[in-house]
Design a protein around this motif. Structure first.
Motif, PDB file in Angstrom:
ATOM      1  N   GLN A 168       1.250  11.065   3.995  1.00 42.15           N
ATOM      2  CA  GLN A 168       0.558  11.484   5.211  1.00 42.15           C
ATOM      3  C   GLN A 168       1.326  13.367   4.736  1.00 42.15           C
ATOM      4  N   GLU A 216       1.043  12.431  -4.355  1.00 39.34           N
ATOM      5  CA  GLU A 216       0.257  11.452  -4.981  1.00 39.34           C
ATOM      6  C   GLU A 216       1.583  11.077  -7.177  1.00 39.34           C
ATOM      7  N   ARG A 233       4.599   7.697   1.623  1.00 42.18           N
ATOM      8  CA  ARG A 233       4.872   6.835   2.186  1.00 42.18           C
ATOM      9  C   ARG A 233       5.125   5.284   1.579  1.00 42.18           C
ATOM     10  N   ARG A 277       0.505  -0.941   0.086  1.00 38.72           N
ATOM     11  CA  ARG A 277      -0.106   0.045  -0.091  1.00 38.72           C
ATOM     12  C   ARG A 277       0.790   0.783  -0.336  1.00 38.72           C
ATOM     13  N   THR A 278       0.240   2.093  -0.701  1.00 40.83           N
ATOM     14  CA  THR A 278       1.492   3.618  -0.398  1.00 40.83           C
ATOM     15  C   THR A 278      -0.092   4.894   0.507  1.00 40.83           C
ATOM     16  N   GLU A 279       1.052   5.860   1.522  1.00 40.26           N
ATOM     17  CA  GLU A 279      -0.184   6.717   1.385  1.00 40.26           C
ATOM     18  C   GLU A 279       0.510   8.070   1.809  1.00 40.26           C
TER      19      GLU A 279
END
Length: 153
Positions: free
Chosen positions: A46, A99, A67, A42-44
């Motif tokens: 923050q 993004e 991240r 997964r990516t996020e």
């Protein structure tokens, strides 16, 4: 009484140069770690406040961390890590830029990572890098130490 200020400056600069060289040597060791294929889980993004100085906290814009969480297999064991374990998470001035960076590694994609053989959760993602900033800092501090010793002498 002789002026010891230049001597103290030389000692501080010399210690700083030694620490910078230690960091460069550590980077050299990381570049020699074995490689493994990792799968992005997964990516996020923050959002964090850029708080360099407490007095200006409200004036600073937010920064956005990109991240990437991934899993890798080393000698039959599976480990989980992320792109912030060694170099730190890349940060961007806007969420859109973060993004866009993460769009290059969507969940399910494969990455090549280097891992510490003694602790495979400590990984480094990305190209091998020459630590030019640390080497430059070491050179600058070394020259400052020599200059301070010359003044002191």
């Amino acid at each position: 009484m002789p002026n010891v200020t230049p001597l103290l400056i030389a000692l501080a600069c010399g210690a700083g140069a030694a620490l910078a060289l230690r960091g460069a040597w550590r980077r050299r060791a990381v570049n020699r770690w074995p490689e493994a294929q990792a799968t992005v889980e997964r990516t996020e993004v923050q959002a964090v406040d850029d708080q360099h100085r407490r007095a200006d906290r409200d004036d600073h814009p937010r920064r956005f961390l990109a991240r990437i969480h991934y899993r890798l297999e080393v000698e039959g064991s599976e480990y989980r890590s992320d792109n912030g374990r060694f170099d730190g998470v890349p940060d961007f001035p806007s969420g859109e830029a973060a993004e866009a960076f993460l769009a290059q590694t969507p969940p399910g994609s494969r990455l090549t990572v280097r891992y510490d053989p003694a602790a495979p959760t400590l990984t480094q993602h990305g190209e091998q890098r020459l630590p030019t900033a640390r080497l430059g800092l070491a050179a600058f501090l070394g020259m400052a130490a020599i200059g301070a010793l010359w003044v002191w002498w």
